[in-house]
Design a protein around this motif. Structure first.
Motif, mmCIF file in Angstrom:
data_model
loop_
_atom_site.group_PDB
_atom_site.id
_atom_site.type_symbol
_atom_site.label_atom_id
_atom_site.label_comp_id
_atom_site.label_asym_id
_atom_site.label_seq_id
_atom_site.Cartn_x
_atom_site.Cartn_y
_atom_site.Cartn_z
ATOM 1 N N LYS A 191 8.186 -11.546 72.979
ATOM 2 C CA LYS A 191 7.484 -12.827 72.748
ATOM 3 C C LYS A 191 7.095 -13.000 71.282
ATOM 4 C CE LYS A 191 5.246 -12.992 77.249
ATOM 5 N NZ LYS A 191 4.073 -12.445 77.893
ATOM 6 N N ALA A 192 7.538 -12.061 70.456
ATOM 7 C CA ALA A 192 7.093 -12.050 69.054
ATOM 8 C C ALA A 192 7.806 -13.128 68.238
ATOM 9 C CB ALA A 192 7.364 -10.682 68.465
ATOM 10 N N PRO A 193 7.221 -13.489 67.088
ATOM 11 C CA PRO A 193 7.851 -14.518 66.250
ATOM 12 C C PRO A 193 9.070 -13.990 65.504
ATOM 13 C CG PRO A 193 5.883 -13.676 65.190
ATOM 14 C CD PRO A 193 5.940 -13.032 66.546
ATOM 15 N N TYR A 194 9.817 -14.929 64.946
ATOM 16 C CA TYR A 194 10.999 -14.638 64.123
ATOM 17 C C TYR A 194 10.675 -13.629 63.004
ATOM 18 C CZ TYR A 194 14.297 -15.638 60.317
ATOM 19 O OH TYR A 194 15.196 -15.525 59.304
ATOM 20 N N SER A 195 9.451 -13.702 62.490
ATOM 21 C CA SER A 195 9.078 -12.850 61.346
ATOM 22 C C SER A 195 9.184 -11.360 61.679
ATOM 23 C CB SER A 195 7.656 -13.171 60.884
ATOM 24 O OG SER A 195 6.745 -12.900 61.919
ATOM 25 N N LEU A 196 9.213 -11.019 62.958
ATOM 26 C CA LEU A 196 9.298 -9.605 63.321
ATOM 27 C C LEU A 196 10.614 -8.979 62.843
ATOM 28 C CD1 LEU A 196 6.947 -8.492 65.144
ATOM 29 C CD2 LEU A 196 8.769 -7.919 66.725
ATOM 30 N N ALA A 197 11.691 -9.758 62.951
ATOM 31 C CA ALA A 197 12.994 -9.254 62.482
ATOM 32 C C ALA A 197 12.930 -8.999 60.978
ATOM 33 C CB ALA A 197 14.085 -10.266 62.802
ATOM 34 N N LEU A 198 12.205 -9.878 60.271
ATOM 35 C CA LEU A 198 12.097 -9.730 58.818
ATOM 36 C C LEU A 198 11.204 -8.532 58.468
ATOM 37 C CD1 LEU A 198 11.619 -13.513 57.882
ATOM 38 C CD2 LEU A 198 13.751 -12.216 58.036
ATOM 39 N N SER A 202 10.090 -20.867 59.032
ATOM 40 C CA SER A 202 10.500 -20.738 60.439
ATOM 41 C C SER A 202 9.689 -21.654 61.348
ATOM 42 C CB SER A 202 10.335 -19.281 60.897
ATOM 43 O OG SER A 202 8.970 -18.936 60.936
ATOM 44 N N GLU A 203 10.307 -21.997 62.493
ATOM 45 C CA GLU A 203 9.595 -22.784 63.518
ATOM 46 C C GLU A 203 8.381 -21.998 64.014
ATOM 47 O OE1 GLU A 203 12.102 -23.939 66.799
ATOM 48 O OE2 GLU A 203 13.700 -24.577 65.438
ATOM 49 N N ASP A 204 8.554 -20.671 64.103
ATOM 50 C CA ASP A 204 7.462 -19.853 64.644
ATOM 51 C C ASP A 204 6.236 -19.854 63.734
ATOM 52 O OD1 ASP A 204 8.675 -19.239 67.008
ATOM 53 O OD2 ASP A 204 9.495 -17.324 66.340
ATOM 54 N N PHE A 205 6.432 -19.951 62.446
ATOM 55 C CA PHE A 205 5.276 -20.018 61.550
ATOM 56 C C PHE A 205 4.505 -21.317 61.811
ATOM 57 C CE2 PHE A 205 3.699 -21.426 57.245
ATOM 58 C CZ PHE A 205 2.560 -20.622 57.252
ATOM 59 N N LYS A 206 5.245 -22.412 61.969
ATOM 60 C CA LYS A 206 4.586 -23.705 62.258
ATOM 61 C C LYS A 206 3.777 -23.600 63.546
ATOM 62 C CE LYS A 206 7.943 -26.734 60.027
ATOM 63 N NZ LYS A 206 9.360 -26.752 60.283
ATOM 64 N N GLU A 207 4.419 -23.000 64.559
ATOM 65 C CA GLU A 207 3.755 -22.843 65.852
ATOM 66 C C GLU A 207 2.524 -21.931 65.717
ATOM 67 O OE1 GLU A 207 3.356 -23.912 68.686
ATOM 68 O OE2 GLU A 207 2.718 -22.265 69.978
ATOM 69 N N GLY A 208 2.643 -20.877 64.932
ATOM 70 C CA GLY A 208 1.519 -19.945 64.743
ATOM 71 C C GLY A 208 0.313 -20.653 64.151
ATOM 72 N N ILE A 209 0.558 -21.496 63.150
ATOM 73 C CA ILE A 209 -0.532 -22.221 62.489
ATOM 74 C C ILE A 209 -1.133 -23.262 63.443
ATOM 75 C CG2 ILE A 209 -1.024 -23.876 60.617
ATOM 76 C CD1 ILE A 209 -0.760 -21.039 59.605
ATOM 77 N N GLU A 247 -3.180 -19.530 72.404
ATOM 78 C CA GLU A 247 -2.162 -18.501 72.147
ATOM 79 C C GLU A 247 -0.874 -19.165 71.642
ATOM 80 O OE1 GLU A 247 -1.994 -14.998 72.422
ATOM 81 O OE2 GLU A 247 -4.161 -15.379 72.368
ATOM 82 N N PRO A 248 -0.237 -18.639 70.615
ATOM 83 C CA PRO A 248 1.024 -19.236 70.159
ATOM 84 C C PRO A 248 2.162 -18.966 71.162
ATOM 85 C CG PRO A 248 0.559 -17.239 68.943
ATOM 86 C CD PRO A 248 -0.627 -17.488 69.824
ATOM 87 N N LYS A 249 3.127 -19.909 71.178
ATOM 88 C CA LYS A 249 4.319 -19.706 72.014
ATOM 89 C C LYS A 249 5.531 -19.660 71.090
ATOM 90 C CE LYS A 249 5.555 -21.153 76.423
ATOM 91 N NZ LYS A 249 6.556 -21.460 77.009
ATOM 92 N N PHE A 250 5.929 -18.453 70.725
ATOM 93 C CA PHE A 250 7.014 -18.302 69.755
ATOM 94 C C PHE A 250 8.376 -18.370 70.448
ATOM 95 C CE2 PHE A 250 3.561 -15.704 67.629
ATOM 96 C CZ PHE A 250 3.304 -16.635 66.635
ATOM 97 N N ASN A 251 9.361 -18.907 69.725
ATOM 98 C CA ASN A 251 10.708 -18.960 70.313
ATOM 99 C C ASN A 251 11.721 -18.076 69.572
ATOM 100 O OD1 ASN A 251 11.377 -20.314 68.012
ATOM 101 N ND2 ASN A 251 11.385 -22.351 68.930
ATOM 102 N N GLY A 252 11.240 -17.334 68.573
ATOM 103 C CA GLY A 252 12.134 -16.410 67.854
ATOM 104 C C GLY A 252 12.974 -17.099 66.786
ATOM 105 N N ARG A 253 12.608 -18.380 66.457
ATOM 106 C CA ARG A 253 13.357 -19.084 65.412
ATOM 107 C C ARG A 253 12.453 -19.463 64.250
ATOM 108 N NH1 ARG A 253 15.796 -21.450 70.041
ATOM 109 N NH2 ARG A 253 14.325 -23.151 69.950
#
Ligand code: T3D
Length: 263
Positions: free
Chosen positions: A205-212, A242-249, A257-263
């Protein structure tokens, strides 16, 4: 996908479960199994529905390294080029696990020997059953540690301990491995699969930033300070788009709770 030597399934939580499945041989790796692993890992990379990988073994062992009865080892009396097996299978395997842009949890359910131990170390989070142990078995059969072991081991536990393990080939119990920082955590045997799955589900369920983040940590092993902070800048730039950063903010501001999609 139909496999003979591994079990591979995708859970609805975005976790791919990859299980080494030659329990009678303690999941030692032969050529056929390597080829199946390559196929399964290609699917993990390509399938956007898979957001985390859980690697484990069936039976009482995690992996006893190279199958020593396989034709690529004993041959027909001719001198063998073991470098070929490393080149074709072990190096691509540990590189794929280390560089996978998705988190990899390894559940070490029993003995992890030879390349089997080092395959576990190529994963991101290693959880081991209390009864498991690690053994750099190579010296017992006159081989050199491979599958990235001479890279991972001294970096994880220091040169003195790495040398002792690799030159003596002694067993390292899971609890000692945890105390030395070789692995993330030890859990009771009967809880291993459940705990490892929980961890993998959380990571899925983690954000895209995890890969980075994984990329940054991998490169920190060889980068200078200046190279590393430059890399952090570049990766943060990517994460910031990333979309996930927008969602996180958004989620932070809306106190949910954020809903990350991995993008
Ligand atoms: O191409 C190249 O070869 C280069 C690449 C090399 C990479 C490597 O990984 S080299 C290192 C290879 N691995 C080892 O040397 C470990 C060999 N195994 C062991 O030392 C012990 O089996 C263990 C310490 C892992 C576990 O000991 P234990 O007493 O719990 O089990 P066991 O009775 O020795 O083994 C159980 C069965 O698994 C047994 O079969 P059997 O007799 O019941 O039919 C045993 O032969 C089999 N097994 C264990 N390890 C391997 C294996 N069969 C094939 N290959 C193995 N590596």
């Amino acid at each position: 996908m139909n496999f003979q030597h591994i079990l591979f399934s995708i859970c609805d939580s975005g976790v791919a479960l990859l299980c080494l499945n030659r329990p009678a041989q303690l999941n030692s790796l032969n050529e056929a199994m390597h080829l199946e692993l390559q196929q399964a890992l290609a699917e993990v990379i390509a399938n956007p529905a898979i957001r985390a990988l859980l690697l484990t073994g069936e039976g009482r062992g995690f992996c006893a390294g190279q199958d020593l009865f396989d034709g690529s080892v004993i041959g027909s009396g001719e001198p063998l080029d073991l470098g070929q097996t490393i080149e074709r299978f072990y190096n691509p395997l540990v590189s794929a696990l280390r560089d996978l842009p998705k988190p990899v949890v390894c559940a070490v359910n029993g003995v992890a020997a030879g390349a089997g131990a080092n395959i576990a170390l190529a994963c991101d989070l290693v959880v081991a059953a209390r009864s498991a142990y690690f053994v750099q078995a190579f010296c017992k059969i006159g081989l050199v540690p491979d599958a990235g072991g001479t890279f991972f081991l001294p970096r994880l536990i220091g040169t003195a301990r790495a040398k002792a393990l690799m030159l003596l080939g002694d067993k390292l119990p899971a609890e000692q491995a945890e105390q030395w920082g070789l692995i993330w955590r030890v859990v009771d045997d009967e809880l291993l699969r459940e705990e490892a799955l929980m961890l993998a589900r959380k990571l899925a369920k983690a954000p895209y930033s995890l890969a980075l983040t994984k990329q940054a940590l991998n490169q920190s092993a060889t980068n200078s300070f200046n190279e590393q902070v430059a890399l952090e800048r570049d990766l943060q730039r990517k994460a910031g788009q990333s979309e996930d950063f927008k969602e996180g903010i958004r989620a932070f501001m809306q106190k949910r709770e954020p809903k990350f999609n991995g993008r």
